[in-house]
Write a protein that holds these residues in place. Structure first.
Motif, PDB file in Angstrom:
ATOM      1  N   ASP A 272       0.776  -1.438   0.146  1.00 18.99           N
ATOM      2  CA  ASP A 272      -0.190  -0.181   0.108  1.00 18.99           C
ATOM      3  C   ASP A 272       0.265   1.325  -0.007  1.00 18.99           C
ATOM      4  O   ASP A 272       1.603   1.377   1.014  1.00 18.99           O
ATOM      5  N   MET A 273       1.049   1.917  -0.950  1.00 19.01           N
ATOM      6  CA  MET A 273       1.724   2.788  -1.362  1.00 19.01           C
ATOM      7  C   MET A 273       1.134   4.544  -0.391  1.00 19.01           C
ATOM      8  O   MET A 273       2.311   5.147   0.442  1.00 19.01           O
ATOM      9  N   VAL A 274      -0.291   4.352   0.608  1.00 19.93           N
ATOM     10  CA  VAL A 274       0.116   5.337   1.195  1.00 19.93           C
ATOM     11  C   VAL A 274       0.422   4.850   2.656  1.00 19.93           C
ATOM     12  O   VAL A 274       1.505   5.371   3.332  1.00 19.93           O
ATOM     13  N   GLU A 275       0.443   3.571   3.010  1.00 19.93           N
ATOM     14  CA  GLU A 275       1.284   3.070   4.003  1.00 19.93           C
ATOM     15  C   GLU A 275       3.050   3.223   4.089  1.00 19.93           C
ATOM     16  O   GLU A 275       3.510   3.583   5.115  1.00 19.93           O
ATOM     17  N   MET A 276       3.530   3.398   2.776  1.00 20.11           N
ATOM     18  CA  MET A 276       4.675   4.083   2.579  1.00 20.11           C
ATOM     19  C   MET A 276       4.598   4.791   2.343  1.00 20.11           C
ATOM     20  O   MET A 276       6.365   5.085   3.414  1.00 20.11           O
ATOM     21  N   GLU A 277       4.150   6.582   2.620  1.00 19.79           N
ATOM     22  CA  GLU A 277       4.453   7.564   2.656  1.00 19.79           C
ATOM     23  C   GLU A 277       4.279   7.923   4.185  1.00 19.79           C
ATOM     24  O   GLU A 277       5.523   8.586   4.774  1.00 19.79           O
ATOM     25  N   GLU A 278       3.003   7.289   4.987  1.00 19.46           N
ATOM     26  CA  GLU A 278       3.934   7.082   6.412  1.00 19.46           C
ATOM     27  C   GLU A 278       4.087   6.688   6.964  1.00 19.46           C
ATOM     28  O   GLU A 278       5.054   7.276   8.063  1.00 19.46           O
TER      29      GLU A 278
END
Length: 406
Positions: A272-278
């Motif tokens: 999940d790329m949203v998790e990567m930014e987090e």
């Protein structure tokens, strides 16, 4: 705090300037940092042109917001009163996580721009002939920087909360979907979910952010240098991209790309790329907490070099990625689901009210149509009577006898 120390220093500078001669020897200015400085008219002292304009920033914010279909639709339908009263700003809570991330990034860039202007202001203080005006300008910009720093801290906290809600919503939707399946399909989905989770967790070791191992990996793989020649001072200067003497948040976050690529791949369904930014945000916060001694959200060369002398730099603890952490508890998820249920109930209630209003409007429309039809019938009857009076029948044959008007 750093800004208080600077204020005290320049208060002393102010007193010194007022006691010395009014004229001073001009000095060279770094024109790459300070532009369009006009000579001061002794008859009329104008505040210096700082270039602190927000037009471009606001345009960028609007461009990002317009990529969110929901907000763009609300903005197009909003009247001037909704904008003035601030009611439209509530819609910002409903923009997507991707849009919020872009807005936060624009905020960081704008603060970085302000900091560059502040640094230019500090470099050019001796150009001003009136010490009081210099002091007031400096005070204003330092307070602006302090407010911007506090604002960014608030944004970080808000982004963490939004991410937590994002993860809880994912789990909520997954569970709701499983409820719609039969026993066989449910087991298949659970098995697939577990397989993807294990696949995501099976990644190379992630180095501790800001440790020697992590920085040496960047030195070797990104900078293309021999790891045996690793030098912290050279590393700092290489990654101070804008050469302002600091590592800001964006420059720090860029150092973690190699570590994040070990865990996240946009081509993989399980990542999940949203998790990567987090994950990137948490790495940056961790390094700032460890290295940024004066908490101004900037890392100086001195702070960086002192951090490399600590034991944690050479022998860091293992770094726990998001997949190794419990992001929320069952109680928090249940509370969030109750909140969603309440919101859905309110939306259903509003939908029912709108449906009733629609039915009432339809009834009024039908009533008006009936009245309109009745009115047309009365008009037709009146026109027929008028024709009969003007052209009465002439006899048994039914022929009309023309009666000229008098």
């Amino acid at each position: 705090m750093r800004w208080r120390t600077i204020l005290l220093q320049y208060c002393f500078l102010l007193v010194s300037c007022l006691l010395t001669a009014l004229e001073a020897v001009p000095i060279d200015i770094d024109k790459t940092k300070v532009k369009n400085i006009q000579p001061v008219d002794s008859a009329k002292i104008e505040p210096p042109d700082t270039g602190l304009y927000y037009d471009e920033y606001l345009k960028q914010v609007i461009d990002v917001l317009e990529t969110d279909n929901h907000f763009r639709e609300k903005l197009q339908k909003a009247d001037i009163e909704e904008i003035k009263s601030g009611r439209l700003s509530k819609e910002l809570d409903l923009v997507s996580h991707h849009v919020r991330t872009k807005l936060d990034e624009l905020k960081r860039q704008e603060v970085a721009r302000l900091r560059m202007l502040i640094k230019a202001k500090l470099d050019s203080l001796q150009e001003f002939k009136r010490g009081v005006q210099c002091f007031l300008d400096l005070l204003y910009y330092l307070l602006l920087e302090y407010a911007a720093t506090s604002d960014l801290e608030h944004y970080d906290k808000t982004r963490h909360e939004e991410f937590k809600k994002y993860e809880m919503m994912k789990e909520h939707e997954r569970r709701e979907y499983l409820k719609t399946l039969n026993e066989e399909k449910r087991k298949e989905e659970e098995s697939k979910f577990e397989e993807m989770r294990k696949k995501h967790e099976n990644h190379p070791k992630v180095n501790h952010p800001g440790s020697k191992d992590q920085l040496k990996e960047v030195w070797e793989e990104t900078d293309g240098l021999d790891p045996n020649d690793f030098d912290p001072k050279t590393f700092f200067k290489l990654h101070d991209v804008n050469n302002d003497g600091f590592l800001d948040e964006q420059e720090l976050e860029a150092l973690f790309t190699k570590e994040l690529e070990k865990v996240y791949d946009p081509k993989n369904e399980e990542d999940d790329m949203v998790e990567m930014e987090e994950e990137r945000l948490r790495m940056r916060e961790h390094v700032m907490n460890e290295v940024d001694a004066n908490k101004d959200r900037l890392v100086t060369l001195d702070e960086f070099l002192k951090a490399t002398e600590k034991k944690e730099f050479l022998e860091p603890d293992s770094w726990e990625t998001l997949d190794q952490q419990q992001l929320f508890t069952e109680e928090e998820l249940k509370e969030y689901e109750n909140l969603i249920s309440l919101q859905e109930s309110e939306l259903k209630k509003k939908a029912d009210e709108l449906q009733k209003q629609k039915e009432e409007l339809q009834r009024q429309h039908d009533q008006l149509e009936a009245q309109k039809l009745e009115y047309h019938q009365v008009v037709q009857q009146m026109e027929q009577k008028k024709l009969q009076q003007e052209f009465p029948p002439s006899g048994p044959g039914g022929e009309l006898k023309f009666q000229p008007r008098m």
